[in-house]
Enzyme design. Structure first.
Site, PDB file in Angstrom:
ATOM      1  N   SER A 106      12.484 -14.733  55.540  1.00  0.00           N
ATOM      2  CA  SER A 106      11.565 -15.867  55.273  1.00  0.00           C
ATOM      3  C   SER A 106      12.702 -17.197  55.508  1.00  0.00           C
ATOM      4  CB  SER A 106      11.290 -16.009  54.067  1.00  0.00           C
ATOM      5  OG  SER A 106      10.738 -17.345  53.632  1.00  0.00           O
TER       6      SER A 106
ATOM      7  N   TYR B  75      13.602 -15.485  45.185  1.00  0.00           N
ATOM      8  CA  TYR B  75      12.815 -14.934  46.352  1.00  0.00           C
ATOM      9  C   TYR B  75      13.869 -15.372  47.498  1.00  0.00           C
ATOM     10  CZ  TYR B  75       9.494 -14.764  50.169  1.00  0.00           C
ATOM     11  OH  TYR B  75       8.694 -14.628  51.315  1.00  0.00           O
TER      12      TYR B  75
END
Length: 308
Positions: free
Chosen positions: A153, A179
């Site tokens: 990501s 994350y």
């Protein structure tokens, strides 16, 4: 390679025949995992959807069989946060594996830990997939030209891997830092796995799929996220469809256009350029650092070994 941000997974594999190829897609029952599985199956591959929720997996498999006409779509249980589940999946696999798409994940969740005390996002997004890929290594070698795809990501730009406190035992937990760290780990895994395995014909790459509204965002307000990004960077979030979001995964999994490519990070179906500070695109230098990649591999292997 005339693919870009608007390209769909089906367009990437237009004219590609994957008959005889076997693929595993983790998290293949929702979001871009479904579209990744659909595109691979439509091109003729045998696809196994590896999921926590077997019921959802069976529904998805039935839908994909009806949509593609390919009856070689299977469902297998896999909980990436449970190392015993990962070991069972790898031990139960028989024969070669040509494509492994490490797609499943959890995003910006509240603090949660595995029974071992591992921070849940790192445990699921990185350690689970690390154990899965290394456990399936004999099957990947047997494929004589396998590909492993790590869905990372642009959030990797939020944090490198903080080796001194990976599991937030001493620093205050922040969902987005956790994350981001796990997504950087996905890229570093691709760098080191490709270095180790390319001699066996196994190529490994990572990617950012783009902004897609899926169940991955169940812990966050996507509109608030878009406003936050706009405020911090001055850039608008350009949402993709799930079909567009799966395109880069499918490109790295099966397109002849990237044959022989490994250890790279892609976005919008192209190899990413270096990140410019303040922008939300490109790849951070720490995510491609070979020393950090080797260190992470050693830490991950030791961590996984502790559960045996």
């Amino acid at each position: 390679m005339n693919f870009g941000a608007q390209t769909t997974a089906a367009e990437v594999l237009d004219g590609v025949d994957l008959t005889g190829r076997r693929a595993v897609v983790t998290g293949g029952a929702s979001g871009i995992g479904v579209e990744t599985a659909r595109a691979l199956a439509a091109a003729g591959a045998e696809v196994t959807i590896a999921v926590r929720n077997a019921e959802a997996g069976e529904r998805t498999a039935a839908d994909l069989v009806a949509a593609t006409g390919n009856k070689q779509i299977h469902v297998a249980p896999l909980d990436l946060a449970d190392q015993a589940s990962v070991r069972a999946f790898a031990a139960g696999w028989e024969g070669p594996l040509h494509i492994l798409v490490n797609n499943a994940g959890v995003m910006a969740s509240p603090l949660s830990r595995t029974p071992q005390g591992w921070e849940m996002q790192f445990a699921t997004n990185h350690l689970g997939h690390f154990a899965l890929a290394t456990g399936l290594l004999p099957a990947l070698r047997a494929a004589d030209g396998a590909r492993v795809v790590a869905v990372a990501s642009s959030a990797h730009l939020r944090s490198g891997v903080v080796f001194e406190d990976i599991h937030f035992e001493r620093r205050e937990y922040e969902p987005w830092l956790a994350y981001g760290q796990s997504k950087t780990a996905n890229i570093l895994f691709a760098v080191e796995a490709d270095r180790r395995w390319s001699g066996d014909g196994i190529r490994v790459n990572a990617l950012h799929p783009g902004g897609i509204r899926t169940n991955l965002q169940r812990y966050i307000d996507v509109d608030e996220l878009a406003r936050s990004i706009r405020a911090s960077s001055g850039q608008e979030v350009r949402w993709k469809s799930t079909e567009q979001g799966a395109a880069t995964s499918v490109l790295l999994a099966a397109s002849p256009a990237v044959a022989g490519v490994g250890g790279k990070y892609f976005e919008d179906c192209q190899e990413a350029r270096p990140n410019v500070p303040g922008e939300r695109t490109g790849v951070a230098p720490y995510a491609l650092d070979p020393e950090a990649a080797a260190r992470l591999w050693a830490v991950s292997a030791e961590t996984i070994q502790s559960t045996l």
